[in-house]
Design a protein around this motif. Structure first.
Motif, short mmCIF file in Angstrom:
data_model
loop_
_atom_site.label_atom_id
_atom_site.label_comp_id
_atom_site.label_asym_id
_atom_site.label_seq_id
_atom_site.Cartn_x
_atom_site.Cartn_y
_atom_site.Cartn_z
N LYS A 1 19.94 -27.43 70.15
CA LYS A 1 19.78 -26.00 70.46
C LYS A 1 20.30 -25.64 71.85
N ASP A 2 20.31 -26.63 72.78
CA ASP A 2 20.87 -26.37 74.11
C ASP A 2 22.37 -26.11 74.02
N PHE A 3 23.04 -26.90 73.19
CA PHE A 3 24.49 -26.71 72.99
C PHE A 3 24.76 -25.38 72.29
N ILE A 4 23.96 -25.09 71.26
CA ILE A 4 24.16 -23.85 70.49
C ILE A 4 23.94 -22.63 71.38
N SER B 1 28.90 -24.62 68.59
CA SER B 1 28.32 -24.66 67.24
C SER B 1 28.04 -26.09 66.79
N SER B 2 27.27 -26.21 65.71
CA SER B 2 26.96 -27.52 65.14
C SER B 2 28.22 -28.27 64.77
N TYR B 3 29.24 -27.53 64.29
CA TYR B 3 30.52 -28.15 63.92
C TYR B 3 31.13 -28.85 65.13
N TYR B 4 31.13 -28.16 66.27
CA TYR B 4 31.75 -28.73 67.47
C TYR B 4 30.89 -29.83 68.10
N ILE B 5 29.59 -29.76 67.88
CA ILE B 5 28.72 -30.85 68.36
C ILE B 5 29.12 -32.14 67.65
N LYS B 6 29.27 -32.05 66.32
CA LYS B 6 29.70 -33.22 65.54
C LYS B 6 31.09 -33.68 65.97
N THR C 1 34.32 -28.96 78.50
CA THR C 1 33.79 -28.60 79.82
C THR C 1 32.39 -28.01 79.72
N THR C 2 32.19 -27.11 78.75
CA THR C 2 30.88 -26.48 78.55
C THR C 2 29.84 -27.53 78.17
N ALA C 3 30.21 -28.46 77.30
CA ALA C 3 29.28 -29.52 76.88
C ALA C 3 28.83 -30.35 78.08
N LYS C 4 29.78 -30.67 78.97
CA LYS C 4 29.44 -31.45 80.17
C LYS C 4 28.50 -30.67 81.07
#
Length: 202
Positions: free
Chosen positions: A23-26, A31-36, A7-10
């Motif tokens: 960096k917008d996601f972070i 985190s980078s782990y969840y981005i992947k 939800t946050t990513a959307k």
């Protein structure tokens, strides 16, 4: 996968007009782990290094020129972007060039796709606007003749070689309209300059 992260990513993508950087996601706590992880499960897709978009439901991503037109609804695709659309150059522009009226408010632009806004006065802005259908969407773009006139006007900034290539390819095109080209050049007060290059190339 945590639904809250999805939800946050959307929300991050929505806030950044459909494109977001790592960096917008972070900054939003992803985190980078969840981005992947989001990429691996098909929630987001990487456009280029460090830039992501919402994963589409169709296999082909939307045409970027359509996205640019939606981001700048009062804009008109111009200069090298228009020249490339008409296949009058072999150059592949690294940014999209779009014209808006000089009195218009500066649009809020995302980091991707890269967009260069050109501010034009009444005469320059209003002449030669055409509408074309791309993937079911209507976009505003300057016609071939106005694009050539703009290339001549901005030749020092764009590059004289690119302007000559565009003019040469235009003259070889079956879609050319020299009468309209000269008429536009008259109205835009660049006829003398245009004729100088026409005499060399014809």
């Amino acid at each position: 996968m945590n639904e809250q992260i999805i939800t946050t990513a959307k929300q991050v993508l929505e806030e950044h007009h459909g494109f977001a950087r790592t960096k917008d996601f972070i900054t939003a706590g992803i985190s980078s782990y969840y981005i992947k992880k989001l990429e691996s499960i098909g929630e987001i897709e990487r456009v280029k290094q460090g830039v992501y978009r919402q994963a589409g439901e169709v296999n082909e991503p939307p045409n970027e020129i359509v996205e640019v037109s939606k981001l700048v609804p009062k804009g008109v695709i111009c200069l090298l972007s228009a020249l490339s659309y008409y296949e009058l150059t072999t150059y592949n522009p690294w940014e999209y060039q779009i014209a808006i009226h000089r009195g218009s408010k500066k649009p809020k632009l995302p980091d991707y796709p890269p967009i260069k806004v050109i501010y034009l006065a009444d005469a320059q802005y209003n002449i030669g606007i055409d509408e074309v259908d791309i993937d079911g969407s209507t976009i505003k773009i300057y016609d071939r003749e106005k694009t050539i006139c703009d290339m001549v006007r901005y030749r020092e900034k764009i590059g004289i070689d690119l302007m000559k290539e565009g003019l040469r390819n235009y003259l070889q095109s079956p879609s050319k309209n020299i009468t309209r080209l000269v008429s536009y050049a008259d109205k835009l007060r660049i006829r003398t300059v245009l004729q100088k290059y026409l005499e060399v190339l014809i």
